[in-house]
Design a protein around this motif. Structure first.
Motif, PDB file in Angstrom:
ATOM      1  N   ASP A 115     -18.456 -23.104  41.328  1.00  0.00           N
ATOM      2  CA  ASP A 115     -19.644 -23.965  41.414  1.00  0.00           C
ATOM      3  C   ASP A 115     -20.349 -23.853  42.759  1.00  0.00           C
ATOM      4  O   ASP A 115     -21.327 -24.552  42.998  1.00  0.00           O
ATOM      5  CB  ASP A 115     -19.252 -25.431  41.176  1.00  0.00           C
ATOM      6  CG  ASP A 115     -18.767 -25.658  39.757  1.00  0.00           C
ATOM      7  OD1 ASP A 115     -19.208 -24.917  38.857  1.00  0.00           O
ATOM      8  OD2 ASP A 115     -17.950 -26.567  39.553  1.00  0.00           O
ATOM      9  N   GLY A 116     -19.855 -22.991  43.638  1.00  0.00           N
ATOM     10  CA  GLY A 116     -20.380 -22.904  44.993  1.00  0.00           C
ATOM     11  C   GLY A 116     -21.669 -22.118  45.109  1.00  0.00           C
ATOM     12  O   GLY A 116     -21.868 -21.112  44.430  1.00  0.00           O
ATOM     13  N   VAL A 117     -22.536 -22.604  46.008  1.00  0.00           N
ATOM     14  CA  VAL A 117     -23.785 -21.918  46.333  1.00  0.00           C
ATOM     15  C   VAL A 117     -23.855 -21.796  47.853  1.00  0.00           C
ATOM     16  O   VAL A 117     -23.733 -22.797  48.570  1.00  0.00           O
ATOM     17  CB  VAL A 117     -25.013 -22.711  45.824  1.00  0.00           C
ATOM     18  CG1 VAL A 117     -26.308 -22.047  46.274  1.00  0.00           C
ATOM     19  CG2 VAL A 117     -24.975 -22.858  44.307  1.00  0.00           C
ATOM     20  N   VAL A 118     -24.032 -20.565  48.344  1.00  0.00           N
ATOM     21  CA  VAL A 118     -24.251 -20.319  49.765  1.00  0.00           C
ATOM     22  C   VAL A 118     -25.591 -19.594  49.881  1.00  0.00           C
ATOM     23  O   VAL A 118     -25.751 -18.493  49.357  1.00  0.00           O
ATOM     24  CB  VAL A 118     -23.130 -19.462  50.397  1.00  0.00           C
ATOM     25  CG1 VAL A 118     -23.403 -19.251  51.879  1.00  0.00           C
ATOM     26  CG2 VAL A 118     -21.763 -20.086  50.183  1.00  0.00           C
ATOM     27  N   LYS A 119     -26.551 -20.252  50.545  1.00  0.00           N
ATOM     28  CA  LYS A 119     -27.879 -19.652  50.710  1.00  0.00           C
ATOM     29  C   LYS A 119     -28.240 -19.605  52.179  1.00  0.00           C
ATOM     30  O   LYS A 119     -27.941 -20.533  52.926  1.00  0.00           O
ATOM     31  CB  LYS A 119     -28.942 -20.467  49.964  1.00  0.00           C
ATOM     32  CG  LYS A 119     -28.875 -20.348  48.462  1.00  0.00           C
ATOM     33  CD  LYS A 119     -30.038 -21.062  47.815  1.00  0.00           C
ATOM     34  CE  LYS A 119     -29.990 -20.936  46.312  1.00  0.00           C
ATOM     35  NZ  LYS A 119     -31.114 -21.629  45.663  1.00  0.00           N
ATOM     36  N   GLY A 120     -28.901 -18.525  52.569  1.00  0.00           N
ATOM     37  CA  GLY A 120     -29.410 -18.394  53.924  1.00  0.00           C
ATOM     38  C   GLY A 120     -30.790 -17.792  53.915  1.00  0.00           C
ATOM     39  O   GLY A 120     -31.052 -16.862  53.144  1.00  0.00           O
ATOM     40  N   GLY A 121     -31.677 -18.317  54.762  1.00  0.00           N
ATOM     41  CA  GLY A 121     -33.039 -17.795  54.842  1.00  0.00           C
ATOM     42  C   GLY A 121     -33.088 -16.372  55.364  1.00  0.00           C
ATOM     43  O   GLY A 121     -33.946 -15.584  54.959  1.00  0.00           O
ATOM     44  N   ASP A 122     -32.169 -16.020  56.294  1.00  0.00           N
ATOM     45  CA  ASP A 122     -32.063 -14.649  56.799  1.00  0.00           C
ATOM     46  C   ASP A 122     -30.894 -13.917  56.153  1.00  0.00           C
ATOM     47  O   ASP A 122     -31.039 -12.826  55.654  1.00  0.00           O
ATOM     48  CB  ASP A 122     -31.886 -14.639  58.321  1.00  0.00           C
ATOM     49  CG  ASP A 122     -33.157 -15.028  59.065  1.00  0.00           C
ATOM     50  OD1 ASP A 122     -34.235 -15.045  58.448  1.00  0.00           O
ATOM     51  OD2 ASP A 122     -33.056 -15.327  60.260  1.00  0.00           O
ATOM     52  N   THR A 123     -29.717 -14.530  56.212  1.00  0.00           N
ATOM     53  CA  THR A 123     -28.494 -13.956  55.660  1.00  0.00           C
ATOM     54  C   THR A 123     -27.635 -15.105  55.149  1.00  0.00           C
ATOM     55  O   THR A 123     -27.484 -16.116  55.832  1.00  0.00           O
ATOM     56  CB  THR A 123     -27.713 -13.179  56.756  1.00  0.00           C
ATOM     57  OG1 THR A 123     -28.563 -12.175  57.305  1.00  0.00           O
ATOM     58  CG2 THR A 123     -26.461 -12.540  56.208  1.00  0.00           C
ATOM     59  N   ALA A 124     -27.057 -14.948  53.978  1.00  0.00           N
ATOM     60  CA  ALA A 124     -26.240 -16.024  53.418  1.00  0.00           C
ATOM     61  C   ALA A 124     -24.969 -16.229  54.224  1.00  0.00           C
ATOM     62  O   ALA A 124     -24.640 -17.346  54.617  1.00  0.00           O
ATOM     63  CB  ALA A 124     -25.907 -15.743  51.960  1.00  0.00           C
ATOM     64  N   ILE A 125     -24.226 -15.145  54.483  1.00  0.00           N
ATOM     65  CA  ILE A 125     -22.968 -15.236  55.240  1.00  0.00           C
ATOM     66  C   ILE A 125     -22.989 -14.173  56.326  1.00  0.00           C
ATOM     67  O   ILE A 125     -23.155 -12.983  56.047  1.00  0.00           O
ATOM     68  CB  ILE A 125     -21.738 -15.040  54.329  1.00  0.00           C
ATOM     69  CG1 ILE A 125     -21.687 -16.147  53.265  1.00  0.00           C
ATOM     70  CG2 ILE A 125     -20.457 -15.038  55.158  1.00  0.00           C
ATOM     71  CD1 ILE A 125     -20.593 -15.965  52.228  1.00  0.00           C
ATOM     72  N   ASN A 126     -22.803 -14.613  57.569  1.00  0.00           N
ATOM     73  CA  ASN A 126     -22.806 -13.722  58.718  1.00  0.00           C
ATOM     74  C   ASN A 126     -21.510 -13.935  59.503  1.00  0.00           C
ATOM     75  O   ASN A 126     -21.065 -15.067  59.666  1.00  0.00           O
ATOM     76  CB  ASN A 126     -24.005 -14.049  59.624  1.00  0.00           C
ATOM     77  CG  ASN A 126     -24.089 -13.133  60.812  1.00  0.00           C
ATOM     78  OD1 ASN A 126     -24.178 -11.930  60.660  1.00  0.00           O
ATOM     79  ND2 ASN A 126     -24.073 -13.707  62.005  1.00  0.00           N
ATOM     80  N   SER A 127     -20.909 -12.848  59.964  1.00  0.00           N
ATOM     81  CA  SER A 127     -19.751 -12.983  60.849  1.00  0.00           C
ATOM     82  C   SER A 127     -19.902 -12.030  62.021  1.00  0.00           C
ATOM     83  O   SER A 127     -20.412 -10.927  61.877  1.00  0.00           O
ATOM     84  CB  SER A 127     -18.436 -12.717  60.109  1.00  0.00           C
ATOM     85  OG  SER A 127     -18.283 -11.343  59.825  1.00  0.00           O
ATOM     86  N   THR A 128     -19.481 -12.518  63.174  1.00  0.00           N
ATOM     87  CA  THR A 128     -19.518 -11.713  64.387  1.00  0.00           C
ATOM     88  C   THR A 128     -18.129 -11.728  65.002  1.00  0.00           C
ATOM     89  O   THR A 128     -17.320 -12.612  64.724  1.00  0.00           O
ATOM     90  CB  THR A 128     -20.524 -12.271  65.404  1.00  0.00           C
ATOM     91  OG1 THR A 128     -20.167 -13.623  65.715  1.00  0.00           O
ATOM     92  CG2 THR A 128     -21.936 -12.248  64.848  1.00  0.00           C
ATOM     93  N   GLY A 129     -17.835 -10.765  65.845  1.00  0.00           N
ATOM     94  CA  GLY A 129     -16.543 -10.710  66.509  1.00  0.00           C
ATOM     95  C   GLY A 129     -15.687  -9.592  65.950  1.00  0.00           C
ATOM     96  O   GLY A 129     -16.048  -8.920  64.987  1.00  0.00           O
ATOM     97  N   ASP A 130     -14.535  -9.411  66.574  1.00  0.00           N
ATOM     98  CA  ASP A 130     -13.659  -8.288  66.237  1.00  0.00           C
ATOM     99  C   ASP A 130     -12.492  -8.660  65.328  1.00  0.00           C
ATOM    100  O   ASP A 130     -11.728  -7.806  64.930  1.00  0.00           O
ATOM    101  CB  ASP A 130     -13.097  -7.670  67.531  1.00  0.00           C
ATOM    102  CG  ASP A 130     -14.195  -7.086  68.403  1.00  0.00           C
ATOM    103  OD1 ASP A 130     -15.201  -6.618  67.843  1.00  0.00           O
ATOM    104  OD2 ASP A 130     -14.046  -7.113  69.631  1.00  0.00           O
ATOM    105  N   GLY A 131     -12.326  -9.925  65.013  1.00  0.00           N
ATOM    106  CA  GLY A 131     -11.196 -10.359  64.199  1.00  0.00           C
ATOM    107  C   GLY A 131     -11.447 -10.176  62.716  1.00  0.00           C
ATOM    108  O   GLY A 131     -12.493  -9.695  62.275  1.00  0.00           O
TER     109      GLY A 131
END
Length: 187
Positions: free
Chosen positions: A158-174
């Motif tokens: 039932d989940g919704v993830v929305k982003g105006g630029d990107t829905a899911i973003n991750s940064t870093g080395d892990g």
């Protein structure tokens, strides 16, 4: 209640009743300070924060659990962060609605967010977070903007993830893991 609710004990349960509210102007609504451990906070009423402040709810404690009730609203549209966790091993359960300016929920060190409600901001959820979503994460920029450190997102049926630029973003080395059973939508 008008003004900040300062939580200053350990291993207690604190409850904002269903018909109760906290209203502030220029200060945070709830402060769970450093050096405290094991508190449970249940928000069943509403929180309204007017004016430009850093956060509506501030957590610096260890091992707390924050529960936001199904009909509860945290309304902080001019506040940088709705819920800011600078503590350790915090579990945040949102069944209600959180609205803030920059981040709906921002977490550091082992923050887990369990969402069945709605979180809205530039970044709905951000920081060093692990997210389980069955609700709506609505980001004007990112639905989730996470630092990769053995973190990730599980977007349930039932989940919704929305982003105006990107829905899911991750940064870093892990490590960062995304498991999707729902809807993830960018621009």
């Amino acid at each position: 209640l008008t003004g900040t609710w300062n939580i200053d004990t350990t291993d207690d349960e604190w409850i904002l009743a269903k018909d109760a509210s906290i209203t502030t102007n220029g200060t945070e609504a709830i402060d769970l300070g450093a050096g405290l451990t094991g508190n449970t906070i249940r928000i069943n009423g509403d929180i309204s924060v007017a004016g430009a402040v850093v956060q509506a709810l501030g957590i610096e404690a260890e091992d707390p659990a924050l529960h936001i009730g199904k009909d509860s609203v945290i309304d902080a549209p001019f506040t940088n962060v709705g819920i800011k966790n600078e503590g350790y091993a915090t579990d945040i359960y949102n069944n209600g609605s959180i609205e803030a300016s920059i981040s709906g929920v921002f977490g550091e060190t082992f923050t887990k967010v369990y969402n069945t409600g709605t979180i809205s901001a530039d970044n709905a959820v951000a920081g060093i977070v692990t997210v389980s979503n069955s609700g709506k994460l609505l980001g004007d920029i990112y639905g989730v903007n996470a630092i990769a450190d053995n973190t990730g997102v599980i977007n349930n049926a039932d989940g919704v993830v929305k982003g105006g630029d990107t829905a899911i973003n991750s940064t870093g080395d892990g490590a960062f893991t995304v498991i999707n059973r729902g809807l993830i939508k960018g621009p």
